[in-house]
Motif scaffolding. Structure first.
Motif, PDB file in Angstrom:
ATOM      1  N   TYR A 193       0.839  -1.201   0.000  1.00 47.80           N
ATOM      2  CA  TYR A 193       0.000   0.000   0.000  1.00 47.80           C
ATOM      3  C   TYR A 193       0.867   1.240   0.000  1.00 47.80           C
ATOM      4  O   TYR A 193       1.807   1.344   0.796  1.00 47.80           O
ATOM      5  CB  TYR A 193      -0.866   0.052   1.266  1.00 47.80           C
ATOM      6  CG  TYR A 193      -1.963  -0.964   1.232  1.00 47.80           C
ATOM      7  CD1 TYR A 193      -3.168  -0.661   0.607  1.00 47.80           C
ATOM      8  CD2 TYR A 193      -1.778  -2.214   1.811  1.00 47.80           C
ATOM      9  CE1 TYR A 193      -4.173  -1.606   0.554  1.00 47.80           C
ATOM     10  CE2 TYR A 193      -2.779  -3.160   1.765  1.00 47.80           C
ATOM     11  CZ  TYR A 193      -3.976  -2.847   1.134  1.00 47.80           C
ATOM     12  OH  TYR A 193      -4.969  -3.774   1.076  1.00 47.80           O
ATOM     13  N   ALA A 194       0.516   2.188  -0.842  1.00 48.30           N
ATOM     14  CA  ALA A 194       1.269   3.436  -0.860  1.00 48.30           C
ATOM     15  C   ALA A 194       0.952   4.244   0.400  1.00 48.30           C
ATOM     16  O   ALA A 194      -0.179   4.252   0.885  1.00 48.30           O
ATOM     17  CB  ALA A 194       0.906   4.224  -2.099  1.00 48.30           C
ATOM     18  N   LEU A 195       1.990   4.883   0.928  1.00 43.36           N
ATOM     19  CA  LEU A 195       1.798   5.768   2.084  1.00 43.36           C
ATOM     20  C   LEU A 195       1.617   7.204   1.605  1.00 43.36           C
ATOM     21  O   LEU A 195       1.139   8.064   2.337  1.00 43.36           O
ATOM     22  CB  LEU A 195       3.004   5.691   3.016  1.00 43.36           C
ATOM     23  CG  LEU A 195       3.304   4.297   3.593  1.00 43.36           C
ATOM     24  CD1 LEU A 195       4.576   4.312   4.433  1.00 43.36           C
ATOM     25  CD2 LEU A 195       2.116   3.840   4.449  1.00 43.36           C
ATOM     26  N   GLU A 196       2.036   7.436   0.378  1.00 40.54           N
ATOM     27  CA  GLU A 196       1.939   8.753  -0.265  1.00 40.54           C
ATOM     28  C   GLU A 196       2.055   8.471  -1.758  1.00 40.54           C
ATOM     29  O   GLU A 196       2.374   7.336  -2.129  1.00 40.54           O
ATOM     30  CB  GLU A 196       3.080   9.647   0.225  1.00 40.54           C
ATOM     31  CG  GLU A 196       4.452   9.039  -0.019  1.00 40.54           C
ATOM     32  CD  GLU A 196       5.586   9.733   0.723  1.00 40.54           C
ATOM     33  OE1 GLU A 196       5.393  10.116   1.893  1.00 40.54           O
ATOM     34  OE2 GLU A 196       6.650   9.894   0.107  1.00 40.54           O
ATOM     35  N   PRO A 197       1.800   9.440  -2.628  1.00 43.04           N
ATOM     36  CA  PRO A 197       1.888   9.147  -4.063  1.00 43.04           C
ATOM     37  C   PRO A 197       3.210   8.450  -4.388  1.00 43.04           C
ATOM     38  O   PRO A 197       4.271   8.918  -4.010  1.00 43.04           O
ATOM     39  CB  PRO A 197       1.795  10.532  -4.704  1.00 43.04           C
ATOM     40  CG  PRO A 197       0.951  11.306  -3.738  1.00 43.04           C
ATOM     41  CD  PRO A 197       1.384  10.818  -2.368  1.00 43.04           C
ATOM     42  N   SER A 198       3.090   7.313  -5.042  1.00 41.90           N
ATOM     43  CA  SER A 198       4.241   6.397  -5.133  1.00 41.90           C
ATOM     44  C   SER A 198       4.319   5.723  -6.494  1.00 41.90           C
ATOM     45  O   SER A 198       3.309   5.375  -7.099  1.00 41.90           O
ATOM     46  CB  SER A 198       4.058   5.338  -4.032  1.00 41.90           C
ATOM     47  OG  SER A 198       4.682   4.128  -4.368  1.00 41.90           O
ATOM     48  N   MET A 199       5.535   5.536  -6.968  1.00 42.19           N
ATOM     49  CA  MET A 199       5.763   4.785  -8.210  1.00 42.19           C
ATOM     50  C   MET A 199       6.501   3.494  -7.858  1.00 42.19           C
ATOM     51  O   MET A 199       7.500   3.526  -7.138  1.00 42.19           O
ATOM     52  CB  MET A 199       6.649   5.593  -9.164  1.00 42.19           C
ATOM     53  CG  MET A 199       6.038   6.885  -9.658  1.00 42.19           C
ATOM     54  SD  MET A 199       4.885   6.620 -11.032  1.00 42.19           S
ATOM     55  CE  MET A 199       5.994   6.827 -12.397  1.00 42.19           C
ATOM     56  N   SER A 200       6.005   2.364  -8.381  1.00 45.81           N
ATOM     57  CA  SER A 200       6.712   1.084  -8.212  1.00 45.81           C
ATOM     58  C   SER A 200       7.011   0.504  -9.578  1.00 45.81           C
ATOM     59  O   SER A 200       6.151   0.512 -10.458  1.00 45.81           O
ATOM     60  CB  SER A 200       5.858   0.044  -7.488  1.00 45.81           C
ATOM     61  OG  SER A 200       5.361   0.540  -6.303  1.00 45.81           O
TER      62      SER A 200
END
Ligand code: SIN
Ligand code: CO
Length: 380
Positions: A193-200
């Motif tokens: 789960y992203a904690l903030e806007p996130s790129m994986s």
């Protein structure tokens, strides 16, 4: 240029298909190769495989792209994620991120998938059959990984096309920051789960299943009209039981089956063709107008290059460098041009210095064919 901060070889010995792990700072000073806006742009393309997943109020929904601008207008600022498969086929910056993994075989590499998630966005708990390196780009994401599936997890297939599982207890529970890498072998449940806007960025590796080998081999022998013979037994004699399959007939038929699998050159070509096919769409644009041989030779002799279509698989068998398999097709390489084999298969760029003796007309002819098919294209 992307470079791993650790020895991939040591990593393989310790973890590959054995246990999941987090490599903190697997890339130092990691820079995202693509922006969320550019990624959203890719989800609007017809040929690109994309998904949008939302889990607002615990309600999971998944939709397949292509999407239009309206999809991204007025979204909540949490609980969603969008995912682009094989982004390396469509964005040259993203393709760069595959470079450090090229010490692993091309045939095993599947694609580089990217997800952009806002806070609480993710795809939920699930199990993949792939080896995956999940590289954290911008933002932070909380990941949990459970013990390997030996049938202890409850499937929960009902979730709108998402193959989720119920829940699992974690053996890894950590927050990934930019440049960190999470490696997960097949069969280990995971949830991020992203904690903030996130790129994986997920670099996935996948080998064919035994059942895929067999069914593809059957297709291959039919397409090549191999084994178009019945059992031949001029010594047939009467038998007591009408319904009996005699041991000797069973043996003959079994041997026919085994023999069909026992022809090395057929199997070599079959494997080359199968393994050189990408599982994801490629950006192949046949040359228009087509090139003639002089134009190909002039291009190379004047120091210009050709670039391989991103994600195109070009393979050769060890110790057999005069046959190259490209995108499911077989190509013969002139005897004295095995440098061409290595340039086509191991490099992204094709240029004159890589090629042994002066280019002969057979080699030019082959390159012409590949360029006209759109497998390689002119790079100034
Ligand atoms: C994701 O990046 O959202 C999914 C990656 C995965 O768990 O396979
Ligand atoms: Co996964």
């Amino acid at each position: 240029m992307y470079q791993l901060s650790f020895s991939l070889n040591q990593f393989l010995t310790q973890y590959w298909q054995k246990q999941p792990t987090i490599i903190k700072g697997g890339f130092t000073d990691f820079q995202d190769p693509i922006t969320p806006e550019e990624l959203a742009g890719l989800t609007m393309e017809e040929e690109i495989d994309s998904r949008f997943v939302s889990n607002l109020n615990g309600e999971w929904t998944a939709e397949h792209g292509p999407f239009n601008d309206a999809k991204f207008d007025g979204l909540n600022d949490s609980h969603w994620s969008f995912i682009v498969q094989a982004a390396n086929h469509w964005h040259s910056g993203v393709a760069e991120l595959v470079e450090p993994f090229k010490a692993l075989p091309n045939w095993l590499f599947d694609d580089l998938m990217i997800s952009y998630s806002v806070q609480h966005g993710g795809v939920g708990p699930h199990i993949d059959q792939y080896d995956v390196f999940i590289i954290q780009g911008m933002g932070k994401r909380h990941w949990r990984v459970g013990a390997k599936d030996i049938g202890q997890y409850t499937d929960n297939h009902s979730v709108n096309g998402l193959k989720q599982i119920e829940s699992f207890s974690a053996i890894i529970d950590d927050v990934l920051e930019p440049g960190d890498i999470l490696y997960i072998p097949p069969g280990f449940p995971h949830d991020g789960y992203a904690l903030e806007p996130s790129m994986s960025y997920s670099a996935g590796f996948r080998s064919p299943k035994e059942q895929e080998l067999i069914s593809n081999f059957a297709d291959y022998i039919l397409a090549h009209d191999i084994g178009d013979v019945h059992m031949h037994n001029p010594a047939l004699a009467t038998q007591d039981g009408f319904g009996e399959i005699s041991d000797s007939d069973l043996n003959t038929l079994t041997n026919m089956l085994i023999k069909s699998l026992d022809n090395k050159s057929t199997i070599d070509d079959f494997m080359g063709c199968l393994l050189s096919q990408s599982r994801h769409q490629l950006n192949i644009i046949p040359a228009e107008p087509t090139w003639d041989m002089d134009e190909i030779a002039n291009h190379l002799h004047s120091g210009l290059r050709f670039e391989k279509v991103a994600g195109l698989r070009s393979l050769y068998h060890q110790n057999s460098e005069n046959t190259v398999y490209i995108n499911g097709e077989v190509f013969q390489i002139p005897v004295n041009q095995t440098k061409l084999t290595r340039a086509l298969c191991n490099q992204e760029l094709l240029y004159i210095e890589q090629l042994e003796n002066a280019l002969d007309s057979q080699a030019v002819n082959l390159i012409q064919d590949l360029v006209n098919k759109g497998y390689w294209y002119a790079k100034e």
